[in-house]
Scaffold this active site. Structure first.
Site, mmCIF file in Angstrom:
data_model
loop_
_atom_site.group_PDB
_atom_site.id
_atom_site.type_symbol
_atom_site.label_atom_id
_atom_site.label_comp_id
_atom_site.label_asym_id
_atom_site.label_seq_id
_atom_site.Cartn_x
_atom_site.Cartn_y
_atom_site.Cartn_z
ATOM 1 N N LYS A 6 0.852 -1.198 0.000
ATOM 2 C CA LYS A 6 0.000 0.000 0.000
ATOM 3 C C LYS A 6 0.880 1.238 0.000
ATOM 4 C CE LYS A 6 -1.977 2.710 3.271
ATOM 5 N NZ LYS A 6 -2.084 3.974 2.534
ATOM 6 N N GLY B 84 6.596 4.630 8.850
ATOM 7 C CA GLY B 84 5.691 5.741 9.136
ATOM 8 C C GLY B 84 5.811 6.161 10.583
ATOM 9 N N SER B 85 4.717 6.648 11.132
ATOM 10 C CA SER B 85 4.768 7.215 12.483
ATOM 11 C C SER B 85 4.806 6.108 13.541
ATOM 12 C CB SER B 85 3.543 8.099 12.712
ATOM 13 O OG SER B 85 2.377 7.312 12.643
ATOM 14 N N THR B 86 5.330 6.447 14.691
ATOM 15 C CA THR B 86 5.404 5.485 15.788
ATOM 16 C C THR B 86 3.995 5.078 16.225
ATOM 17 O OG1 THR B 86 7.580 6.201 16.487
ATOM 18 C CG2 THR B 86 6.222 5.167 18.174
ATOM 19 N N ALA B 87 3.060 6.033 16.217
ATOM 20 C CA ALA B 87 1.692 5.704 16.646
ATOM 21 C C ALA B 87 1.080 4.639 15.740
ATOM 22 C CB ALA B 87 0.832 6.967 16.633
ATOM 23 N N THR B 88 1.201 4.819 14.423
ATOM 24 C CA THR B 88 0.637 3.828 13.497
ATOM 25 C C THR B 88 1.418 2.515 13.590
ATOM 26 O OG1 THR B 88 -0.140 5.601 12.066
ATOM 27 C CG2 THR B 88 -0.043 3.428 11.090
ATOM 28 N N GLY B 89 2.726 2.594 13.766
ATOM 29 C CA GLY B 89 3.550 1.385 13.907
ATOM 30 C C GLY B 89 3.113 0.546 15.097
ATOM 31 N N GLU C 206 9.784 0.759 10.692
ATOM 32 C CA GLU C 206 10.753 1.860 10.535
ATOM 33 C C GLU C 206 9.990 3.114 10.932
ATOM 34 O OE1 GLU C 206 14.062 2.109 10.396
ATOM 35 O OE2 GLU C 206 13.869 0.621 8.806
ATOM 36 N N CYS D 66 12.537 10.874 8.481
ATOM 37 C CA CYS D 66 12.382 10.263 9.805
ATOM 38 C C CYS D 66 13.617 10.454 10.668
ATOM 39 C CB CYS D 66 12.056 8.785 9.658
ATOM 40 S SG CYS D 66 13.151 7.939 8.527
ATOM 41 N N GLU E 221 8.242 14.803 17.389
ATOM 42 C CA GLU E 221 8.641 14.825 15.983
ATOM 43 C C GLU E 221 7.776 15.838 15.220
ATOM 44 O OE1 GLU E 221 7.798 11.313 13.468
ATOM 45 O OE2 GLU E 221 9.868 11.488 12.785
HETATM 46 P P1 NAP Z 1 1.256 7.332 9.187
HETATM 47 O O1 NAP Z 1 -0.134 7.257 9.682
HETATM 48 O O2 NAP Z 1 2.261 6.570 9.956
HETATM 49 O O3 NAP Z 1 1.277 6.864 7.656
HETATM 50 C C1 NAP Z 1 2.211 5.991 7.086
HETATM 51 C C2 NAP Z 1 1.500 4.917 6.291
HETATM 52 O O4 NAP Z 1 0.667 4.152 7.167
HETATM 53 C C3 NAP Z 1 0.570 5.478 5.218
HETATM 54 O O5 NAP Z 1 0.590 4.623 4.103
HETATM 55 C C4 NAP Z 1 -0.768 5.434 5.933
HETATM 56 O O6 NAP Z 1 -1.865 5.458 5.063
HETATM 57 C C5 NAP Z 1 -0.666 4.127 6.672
HETATM 58 N N1 NAP Z 1 -1.617 4.001 7.761
HETATM 59 C C6 NAP Z 1 -2.259 4.970 8.451
HETATM 60 N N2 NAP Z 1 -3.090 4.440 9.378
HETATM 61 C C7 NAP Z 1 -2.977 3.102 9.283
HETATM 62 C C8 NAP Z 1 -3.583 1.997 9.955
HETATM 63 N N3 NAP Z 1 -4.485 2.178 10.924
HETATM 64 N N4 NAP Z 1 -3.230 0.743 9.600
HETATM 65 C C9 NAP Z 1 -2.318 0.540 8.634
HETATM 66 N N5 NAP Z 1 -1.725 1.547 7.931
HETATM 67 C C10 NAP Z 1 -2.035 2.809 8.251
HETATM 68 O O7 NAP Z 1 1.725 8.815 9.081
HETATM 69 P P2 NAP Z 1 0.900 10.123 8.648
HETATM 70 O O8 NAP Z 1 -0.408 10.173 9.392
HETATM 71 O O9 NAP Z 1 0.868 10.193 7.170
HETATM 72 O O10 NAP Z 1 1.856 11.253 9.216
HETATM 73 C C11 NAP Z 1 1.796 11.596 10.583
HETATM 74 C C12 NAP Z 1 3.195 11.770 11.128
HETATM 75 O O11 NAP Z 1 3.924 10.561 11.050
HETATM 76 C C13 NAP Z 1 4.071 12.761 10.389
HETATM 77 O O12 NAP Z 1 3.793 14.068 10.752
HETATM 78 C C14 NAP Z 1 5.438 12.318 10.813
HETATM 79 O O13 NAP Z 1 5.755 12.842 12.081
HETATM 80 C C15 NAP Z 1 5.297 10.817 10.930
HETATM 81 N N6 NAP Z 1 5.805 10.100 9.716
HETATM 82 C C16 NAP Z 1 6.984 9.460 9.825
HETATM 83 C C17 NAP Z 1 7.511 8.824 8.715
HETATM 84 C C18 NAP Z 1 8.814 8.106 8.782
HETATM 85 O O14 NAP Z 1 9.432 7.891 7.746
HETATM 86 N N7 NAP Z 1 9.245 7.684 9.936
HETATM 87 C C19 NAP Z 1 6.841 8.840 7.506
HETATM 88 C C20 NAP Z 1 5.587 9.487 7.437
HETATM 89 C C21 NAP Z 1 5.106 10.112 8.558
HETATM 90 P P3 NAP Z 1 -2.477 6.880 4.615
HETATM 91 O O15 NAP Z 1 -1.507 7.483 3.715
HETATM 92 O O16 NAP Z 1 -3.729 6.550 3.947
HETATM 93 O O17 NAP Z 1 -2.699 7.655 5.886
#
Ligand code: NAP
Ligand code: MG
Length: 517
Positions: free
Chosen positions: A213, A266-271, A289, A323, A420
């Site tokens: 995805k 992605g984000s730590t919360a989603t991870g 990651e 990140c 972050e």
């Molecule tokens: P995110 O929620 O972690 O998104 C990363 C990926 O996870 C996207 O493909 C997202 O889909 C997907 N996702 C979201 N909710 C999910 C769930 N419940 N189950 C499975 N996959 C899910 O990050 P974001 O909301 O786009 O950004 C928020 C913050 O995260 C940023 O401000 C930044 O601080 C951090 N971030 C960190 C990194 C990194 O490389 N470490 C990368 C991106 C963001 P969608 O695109 O549809 O939301």
């Protein structure tokens, strides 16, 4: 309606066209690039080496963050599309056409895949800048890194081996490394193409099949490059892309009972959420990651001019959407004022704006959400009492542009020091001793990266040994190599990408013990 201008390459493959469907979105649209050229963008989900409409026919809008205008719509996948993609990926895996072939076949196919992407490098880079907002030079760099990485893993495909273990003369014991099966991959929007390569490359090289995805904000480059899979020799069903939203497609991947491993950036919360979902579904293997709040540390003996360049790259490269960004700058007291002054001048010299304009270093933030989040943190920083040395405001009223920002006079307890921000915003503070800086640098739940700037080898080694981070850069920053593993300590992740470590994440060890008579 279907665009009749669909490219030869696209039409040479067995695409399912929209003619028979009720939806009006064609599976390929012509997109004009700011550099004056145009290209054909696939809009479908990529399943079984074909672009197909989503089952429910829903689409979503893709925005150009530099203009806030729509680029196109693409098909939006749902749970039923994930199920379909997993069925196809599983059939392909079980058939052995990819997982059980002589691995040199995978080497050759992935090499060809890399070559086809490289042949279209300029288009791919332009797509990335258009969709993500990053400066074109950075997007070009991402294409080079992605291609190099695919070539590197292609070379590893036929070098995955096990061990013969001396367990006494009564038995013959050995191990082998086997592919895991269907792997789910969820990637973010800050490096759409590069994260596609970091995920897809090692999974395919080791014989797995993939359901990936993309991020909803940046789906275009992964779809574009995936069209080359068939021509490269990747069998149908080995690589599948389901565009869509995290809460639907991401969730379906994380919870799917027949996906055997999930890799997420992605984000730590989603991870954290994905780890729970994986545990509660089928205990799939998980690599994560995640985020960071990485310290960048400058000692009195550092070369100021070179260090300032590294700080700039550390925080303003990719519009700060990195990140491992060096977002907490700590400078030893002897050079604090001099370095801050030089850094302020350099930050004010960073060219921000149109990603396609000559000399642009910092492009647009990728989405409305992200610019809102960054501006909110700027407001919080001001309210907390931090001093804006430079920046701290949006540029213009069209496009998601922010001035490179430096906050001084910060305290460790400030939210802008702890959380972050993921944008071009850095905090700077002073330290005096090694013990003090180690305490401050490690005073975070994150542990992705750190920078150390010094001309003393002893200081560099001593401090790097004491830092809790997966990567330590010395006299450099944001400096990647495909053979050097990358990943986080603490809440910055689980597992490593790049290097041989990435391949280990996509294989499992089988031990075989033969009783000898
Ligand atoms: P995110 O929620 O972690 O998104 C990363 C990926 O996870 C996207 O493909 C997202 O889909 C997907 N996702 C979201 N909710 C999910 C769930 N419940 N189950 C499975 N996959 C899910 O990050 P974001 O909301 O786009 O950004 C928020 C913050 O995260 C940023 O401000 C930044 O601080 C951090 N971030 C960190 C990194 C990194 O490389 N470490 C990368 C991106 C963001 P969608 O695109 O549809 O939301
Ligand atoms: Mg976009």
């Amino acid at each position: 309606m279907i665009t009749s201008t669909i490219s030869k390459r696209l039409s040479s493959q067995s695409f399912v066209f929209t003619r028979q469907l009720s939806t009006k979105l064609p599976l390929s649209v012509t997109i004009n690039l700011p550099n004056g050229s145009s290209y054909q963008q696939p809009t479908g989900l990529f399943i079984g080496n074909k672009f197909v409409p989503s089952r429910q026919g829903k689409t979503f809008e893709v925005i150009n963050p530099s203009t806030e205008e729509e680029i196109t719509h693409i098909y939006e996948g749902r749970e039923d599309d994930v199920n379909h993609a997993v069925d196809i990926a599983e059939q392909t895996f079980k058939s052995g056409v990819w997982s059980k072939v002589d691995p040199i076949i995978r080497t050759n196919a992935i090499n060809k895949f890399a070559q086809l992407i490289e042949d279209h490098a300029e288009t791919v880079a332009a797509i990335e800048s258009l969709d993500n907002g990053k400066a074109l030079f950075a997007a070009r760099g991402d294409v080079v890194l992605a291609v190099n990485y695919l070539r590197s893993v292609a070379g590893w495909a036929d070098k995955v081996d096990g061990r013969v273990i001396d367990s006494g003369s009564s038995h013959f014991s050995y191990t082998k490394r086997e592919a895991i099966g269907v792997v789910g991959q969820i990637i973010p929007w800050n490096f759409p193409l590069l994260m596609w390569a970091w995920k897809v490359g090692p999974a395919l090289a080791t014989g797995n099949t993939v359901v990936l995805k993309t991020a909803e904000a940046t789906p275009l480059s992964a779809l574009y490059v995936s069209q080359f899979a068939e021509e490269a020799g990747i069998p149908a069903g080995a690589l599948n892309i389901v565009s869509g939203f995290g809460k639907i497609v991401g969730e379906a991947i994380a919870t799917h009972p027949r996906i055997k491993k999930v890799a997420f950036t992605g984000s730590t919360a989603t991870g954290r959420h994905i780890l729970k979902a994986a545990a509660e579904s089928n205990l799939k293997k998980v690599t994560l990651e995640l985020g960071g709040k990485s310290p960048n540390i400058v000692f009195n003996d550092a070369d100021i001019a070179k260090t300032v360049q590294n700080i700039i790259v550390g925080i303003y490269f990719n519009s700060g959407e990195v990140c491992c960004a060096g977002s907490r700058l700590y400078v030893q007291e002897g050079i604090y004022e001099e370095l801050l002054e030089a850094f302020k001048v350099a930050a004010e010299g960073v060219k921000v704006g149109d990603p396609f304009a000559e000399g642009t270093f910092q492009g647009a933030q990728t989405s409305q959400n992200q610019i809102d989040k960054i501006l909110q943190y700027v407001k919080i920083g001001k309210e907390e009492g931090a001093r804006v040395v430079t920046g701290g405001e949006r540029i213009g009223d069209k496009g998601f542009f922010i001035k490179p920002t430096i906050f001084a006079d910060v305290e460790e307890s400030f939210r802008i020091v702890k959380e972050e921000i993921f944008g071009p915003v850095i905090t700077i503070s002073k330290f005096s001793t090694v013990d003090e800086i180690i305490e401050k640098a490690n005073n975070t739940n994150y542990g992705l990266a750190a920078g150390i700037h010094t001309t003393s080898l002893n200081t560099a080694i001593d401090v790097s040994n004491k830092i809790e981070a997966g990567t330590v850069w010395i006299n450099t920053y944001n400096d990647f190599h495909h053979q050097v593993p990358f990943g986080g300590f603490k809440e910055s992740g689980i597992g490593r990408e790049l290097g041989t470590e990435a391949l280990d994440n996509y294989t499992q060890v089988k031990s075989v013990r033969i009783k000898l008579d």
